[in-house]
Scaffold this active site. Structure first.
Site, PDB file in Angstrom:
ATOM      1  N   LYS A 267      17.392  61.744  52.157  1.00  0.00           N
ATOM      2  CA  LYS A 267      17.909  61.611  53.526  1.00  0.00           C
ATOM      3  C   LYS A 267      16.792  61.899  54.530  1.00  0.00           C
ATOM      4  O   LYS A 267      16.194  62.964  54.517  1.00  0.00           O
ATOM      5  CB  LYS A 267      19.068  62.597  53.718  1.00  0.00           C
ATOM      6  CG  LYS A 267      19.584  62.701  55.162  1.00  0.00           C
ATOM      7  CD  LYS A 267      20.807  63.615  55.266  1.00  0.00           C
ATOM      8  CE  LYS A 267      21.214  63.859  56.724  1.00  0.00           C
ATOM      9  NZ  LYS A 267      22.382  64.771  56.840  1.00  0.00           N
ATOM     10  N   ASP A 272      19.301  65.258  63.939  1.00  0.00           N
ATOM     11  CA  ASP A 272      20.746  65.025  63.857  1.00  0.00           C
ATOM     12  C   ASP A 272      21.461  65.752  64.994  1.00  0.00           C
ATOM     13  O   ASP A 272      21.698  66.956  64.922  1.00  0.00           O
ATOM     14  CB  ASP A 272      21.272  65.518  62.492  1.00  0.00           C
ATOM     15  CG  ASP A 272      22.765  65.250  62.308  1.00  0.00           C
ATOM     16  OD1 ASP A 272      23.342  64.506  63.130  1.00  0.00           O
ATOM     17  OD2 ASP A 272      23.335  65.775  61.336  1.00  0.00           O
ATOM     18  N   LYS A 279      27.208  67.799  67.986  1.00  0.00           N
ATOM     19  CA  LYS A 279      27.206  69.183  67.492  1.00  0.00           C
ATOM     20  C   LYS A 279      27.163  70.155  68.668  1.00  0.00           C
ATOM     21  O   LYS A 279      26.652  69.810  69.734  1.00  0.00           O
ATOM     22  CB  LYS A 279      25.949  69.420  66.636  1.00  0.00           C
ATOM     23  CG  LYS A 279      25.940  68.710  65.307  1.00  0.00           C
ATOM     24  CD  LYS A 279      24.639  68.999  64.561  1.00  0.00           C
ATOM     25  CE  LYS A 279      24.598  68.286  63.215  1.00  0.00           C
ATOM     26  NZ  LYS A 279      25.619  68.724  62.253  1.00  0.00           N
ATOM     27  N   ASP A 290      16.507  67.752  59.191  1.00  0.00           N
ATOM     28  CA  ASP A 290      17.501  66.941  58.483  1.00  0.00           C
ATOM     29  C   ASP A 290      16.853  65.787  57.704  1.00  0.00           C
ATOM     30  O   ASP A 290      17.555  64.954  57.131  1.00  0.00           O
ATOM     31  CB  ASP A 290      18.547  66.424  59.488  1.00  0.00           C
ATOM     32  CG  ASP A 290      19.938  66.274  58.875  1.00  0.00           C
ATOM     33  OD1 ASP A 290      20.189  66.883  57.824  1.00  0.00           O
ATOM     34  OD2 ASP A 290      20.756  65.539  59.462  1.00  0.00           O
ATOM     35  N   ASP A 349      29.054  62.530  62.872  1.00  0.00           N
ATOM     36  CA  ASP A 349      28.150  63.571  62.359  1.00  0.00           C
ATOM     37  C   ASP A 349      28.030  63.515  60.835  1.00  0.00           C
ATOM     38  O   ASP A 349      27.192  64.183  60.250  1.00  0.00           O
ATOM     39  CB  ASP A 349      28.660  64.942  62.821  1.00  0.00           C
ATOM     40  CG  ASP A 349      27.595  66.020  62.740  1.00  0.00           C
ATOM     41  OD1 ASP A 349      26.422  65.672  62.475  1.00  0.00           O
ATOM     42  OD2 ASP A 349      27.928  67.197  62.943  1.00  0.00           O
ATOM     43  N   GLU A 351      26.624  61.406  59.020  1.00  0.00           N
ATOM     44  CA  GLU A 351      25.718  60.249  59.027  1.00  0.00           C
ATOM     45  C   GLU A 351      24.851  60.151  57.780  1.00  0.00           C
ATOM     46  O   GLU A 351      24.436  59.060  57.390  1.00  0.00           O
ATOM     47  CB  GLU A 351      24.826  60.301  60.275  1.00  0.00           C
ATOM     48  CG  GLU A 351      23.560  61.167  60.169  1.00  0.00           C
ATOM     49  CD  GLU A 351      23.827  62.658  59.953  1.00  0.00           C
ATOM     50  OE1 GLU A 351      24.954  63.095  60.232  1.00  0.00           O
ATOM     51  OE2 GLU A 351      22.923  63.367  59.489  1.00  0.00           O
ATOM     52  N   ARG A 353      25.470  60.566  54.565  1.00  0.00           N
ATOM     53  CA  ARG A 353      26.047  59.788  53.466  1.00  0.00           C
ATOM     54  C   ARG A 353      26.001  58.292  53.775  1.00  0.00           C
ATOM     55  O   ARG A 353      25.881  57.473  52.865  1.00  0.00           O
ATOM     56  CB  ARG A 353      27.484  60.264  53.199  1.00  0.00           C
ATOM     57  CG  ARG A 353      28.414  60.063  54.358  1.00  0.00           C
ATOM     58  CD  ARG A 353      29.679  60.903  54.246  1.00  0.00           C
ATOM     59  NE  ARG A 353      29.444  62.318  54.561  1.00  0.00           N
ATOM     60  CZ  ARG A 353      30.380  63.256  54.512  1.00  0.00           C
ATOM     61  NH1 ARG A 353      31.615  62.950  54.157  1.00  0.00           N
ATOM     62  NH2 ARG A 353      30.096  64.495  54.817  1.00  0.00           N
TER      63      ARG A 353
HETATM   64  N1  BES Z   1      22.895  67.529  58.590  1.00  0.00           N
HETATM   65  C1  BES Z   1      24.244  67.939  58.576  1.00  0.00           C
HETATM   66  C2  BES Z   1      24.546  68.987  57.507  1.00  0.00           C
HETATM   67  C3  BES Z   1      23.966  70.353  57.691  1.00  0.00           C
HETATM   68  C4  BES Z   1      24.716  71.336  58.274  1.00  0.00           C
HETATM   69  C5  BES Z   1      22.705  70.666  57.237  1.00  0.00           C
HETATM   70  C6  BES Z   1      24.189  72.611  58.401  1.00  0.00           C
HETATM   71  C7  BES Z   1      22.183  71.931  57.377  1.00  0.00           C
HETATM   72  C8  BES Z   1      22.936  72.908  57.959  1.00  0.00           C
HETATM   73  C9  BES Z   1      25.157  66.755  58.309  1.00  0.00           C
HETATM   74  O1  BES Z   1      24.730  65.541  58.814  1.00  0.00           O
HETATM   75  C10 BES Z   1      26.469  67.050  58.955  1.00  0.00           C
HETATM   76  O2  BES Z   1      26.500  67.122  60.138  1.00  0.00           O
HETATM   77  N2  BES Z   1      27.505  67.220  58.145  1.00  0.00           N
HETATM   78  C11 BES Z   1      28.813  67.504  58.632  1.00  0.00           C
HETATM   79  C12 BES Z   1      29.797  66.617  57.923  1.00  0.00           C
HETATM   80  C13 BES Z   1      31.177  66.676  58.497  1.00  0.00           C
HETATM   81  C14 BES Z   1      31.186  66.058  59.879  1.00  0.00           C
HETATM   82  C15 BES Z   1      32.105  65.943  57.575  1.00  0.00           C
HETATM   83  C16 BES Z   1      29.109  68.973  58.354  1.00  0.00           C
HETATM   84  O3  BES Z   1      28.737  69.457  57.284  1.00  0.00           O
HETATM   85  O4  BES Z   1      29.679  69.614  59.223  1.00  0.00           O
HETATM   86 ZN    ZN Z   2      22.700  65.321  59.056  1.00  0.00          ZN
HETATM   87 MN    MN Z   3      25.368  65.213  60.792  1.00  0.00          MN
END
Ligand code: BES
Ligand code: ZN
Ligand code: MN
Length: 504
Positions: A267, A272, A279, A290, A349, A351, A353
């Site tokens: 990734k 992000d 966020k 990220d 968010d 993104e 996947r």
């Molecule tokens: N990059 C984030 C995941 C992340 C969160 C990495 C905290 C490091 C620390 C990812 O893109 C994300 O935002 N995931 C969301 C998914 C949700 C919206 C289903 C998450 O984990 O909140």
């Molecule tokens: Zn992310």
């Molecule tokens: Mn995200």
């Protein structure tokens, strides 16, 4: 920008402890241990070593430290740094790697540039594995987080490391050096701010790192990405003024194992924000890391190329920002993947996947037979496993176990998580093939199940490094900042020579 890491000259020897010559002589001490040349060493410290052990000031507990001056005549080093290593019979390469990092960091803090490590053979750990881990650890100590501060004193880096260990092959030394070096290179990339490391800049830096390591590189631009119909990647990239890139790396050695093409997919979200599902501001700055999965894939590919892994490998890194904007994808939008499957975006968010879906499809198109993807994918994985262990998802179990064993050798902790079909309902959509979010419960698992939609029938492992890519709570052996997690895991996997001849 200041120098962020350098590689010390590394040598091995079988010298007596008194003849090891360095600014700092690092001595691992196990609980209930007798050191090599202990009585001489004790005399050289004026009896301070045995006194400290007797009054239990120093008992060899993990990562205890004690610095003593060496005054003995005929000793080549001037300071001894004793580091606790825990129970001898439980010792692993992970302990040795950390001791070396601690010793190296202690030297650098005191502005000392040469270290020697008085290692001794360990039961259950080959001398080659021990040497490799010690060198990795010492090289990891030679990393200074990226700094844009002006002025100030330049940091001191180790310029010479001597490791006392008997009977080892030169290959182990080279492995340790290269794996340490490329872990640091990945840390450097992950630490870079989002305005510096845009998708284009990432692709340029990746091209240079890859070419220097002897890899073939190809960078797909937004037109080529569009021509491939990568609707998921383009959907994420739409909100940004920065165009996306797909970085493709190839390692094709002459002596490659037949019928195996490993593909590593990382990734590469260079920042992000969450997009329209934005966020909160607190800690959003951390989302510059990220792209750590992408950095791990790049640097592992470079390392395994330098170390001439006897297996074909492909690296695919989809790189884009995730931004809100007038053209950004919106919750409820439908995207069509390159493979043709449709996705209802419920949360912009989620993104990572999306971009991995198209990249994994592309890796298959390029001929992959075995897949591993690495991503800072879900906060849910951090809740499940904390900040020291990466989550492993995939199938068949034998392939997941192989990746886990590689991560054990690498000192990257990881643990398997379930992906039962029962969870699939979480991704049900009213109007598309599936949604991109499965809710809070089992969030790391539904993310993995989304990715699974894009791996066809191939053996596949997904490594969620959301908790492990960044260290916020520093340890004596792990400073704050990017960790370079998964670089050594992927490289160790490719270097597992025997595996490729009798693969199941
Ligand atoms: N990059 C984030 C995941 C992340 C969160 C990495 C905290 C490091 C620390 C990812 O893109 C994300 O935002 N995931 C969301 C998914 C949700 C919206 C289903 C998450 O984990 O909140
Ligand atoms: Zn992310
Ligand atoms: Mn995200």
């Amino acid at each position: 920008m200041h120098t962020v890491h350098t590689t010390p000259a590394v040598t091995t020897s079988a010298r007596k402890t008194r003849d090891l010559s360095a600014d700092l002589l690092i001595i691992p001490v196990f609980e209930n241990d007798t050191l090599a040349d202990e009585s001489e060493l004790d005399a050289a410290t004026g009896g301070e070593y045995s006194a400290a052990r007797q009054r239990r000031e120093f008992s060899g507990k993990p990562f205890e430290q004690m610095m003593l001056p060496i005054a003995g005549a005929g000793w080549a080093s001037t300071r001894a740094f004793f580091v606790g290593a825990g129970p001898r019979e439980q010792s692993t390469t992970t302990v040795l790697r950390r001791i070396a990092t601690m010793g190296g960091l202690a030297a650098r803090q005191r502005r000392l540039a040469t270290i020697a490590i008085a290692a001794r053979p360990l039961e259950g750990v080959s001398n080659s594995a021990a040497l490799q881990a010690l060198i990795e650890g010492a090289v990891l100590a030679n990393y200074e987080g990226t700094s844009y501060k002006t002025g100030g004193q330049p940091a001191v880096f180790l310029d010479r490391v001597e490791i006392r260990i008997p009977d080892v092959a030169a290959a182990a030394l080279e492995r340790g050096r290269v794996l340490g070096e490329y872990t640091n290179a990945a840390r450097e990339l992950s630490n870079e701010p989002g305005n510096v490391l845009t998708p284009r800049a990432f692709a340029e830096r990746a091209s240079k790192i890859a070419k220097d390591a002897g890899l073939d590189v190809e960078v797909l631009d937004e037109k080529q990405i569009a021509a491939l119909n990568m609707g998921l990647l383009l959907g994420v990239a739409r909100g940004s003024d920065q165009p996306p890139r797909v970085i493709v790396l190839r390692h094709e050695p002459k002596n490659a194992a037949k019928g195996v093409v490993l593909a590593f997919v990382g990734k590469g979200i260079t920042f992000d924000t969450g997009g329209i599902s934005i966020k909160p501001s607190d800690n959003m700055d951390k989302m510059k890391d990220d792209m750590s999965g992408g950095a791990a894939v790049l640097c592992a590919m470079a390392a395994l190329s330098r170390l001439k892994a006897p297996v074909r490998c492909i690296g695919v890194i989809p790189a884009t920002e995730n931004m809100p904007g007038g053209r950004a994808m919106k919750p409820g939008d439908i995207l069509t993947s390159a493979e043709g499957k449709t996705v209802e975006v419920l949360n912009t968010d989620a993104e990572g996947r999306l971009i991995l879906g198209d990249a994994l499809w592309y890796a298959r198109k390029l001929g992959a037979t075995h897949l591993v993807d690495v991503a800072t994918l879900t906060g849910a994985c951090v809740v499940a496993l904390g900040r020291t262990t990466s989550g492993l998802f995939g199938r068949p179990d034998s392939w997941v176990e192989r990746v886990q064993r590689a991560s054990d050798r690498a000192g990257d902790r990881s643990w398997p998580m379930p992906i039962f079909d029962d969870y699939k309902d979480l991704l049900k959509s009213e109007i598309a093939d599936f949604t991109n979010t499965g809710g809070r419960a089992g969030g790391a698992i539904s993310a993995a199940l989304f990715i699974k939609e894009f791996v066809g029938d191939l053996p596949w492992v997904h490594m969620d490094i959301a908790g492990t890519a960044w260290c916020e709570d520093p340890k004596p052996y792990q400073p704050k900042g990017a960790t370079g997690v998964a670089v050594r895991t992927l490289a160790e996997l490719a270097l597992d020579v025997d595996a490729w001849s009798n693969l199941k």
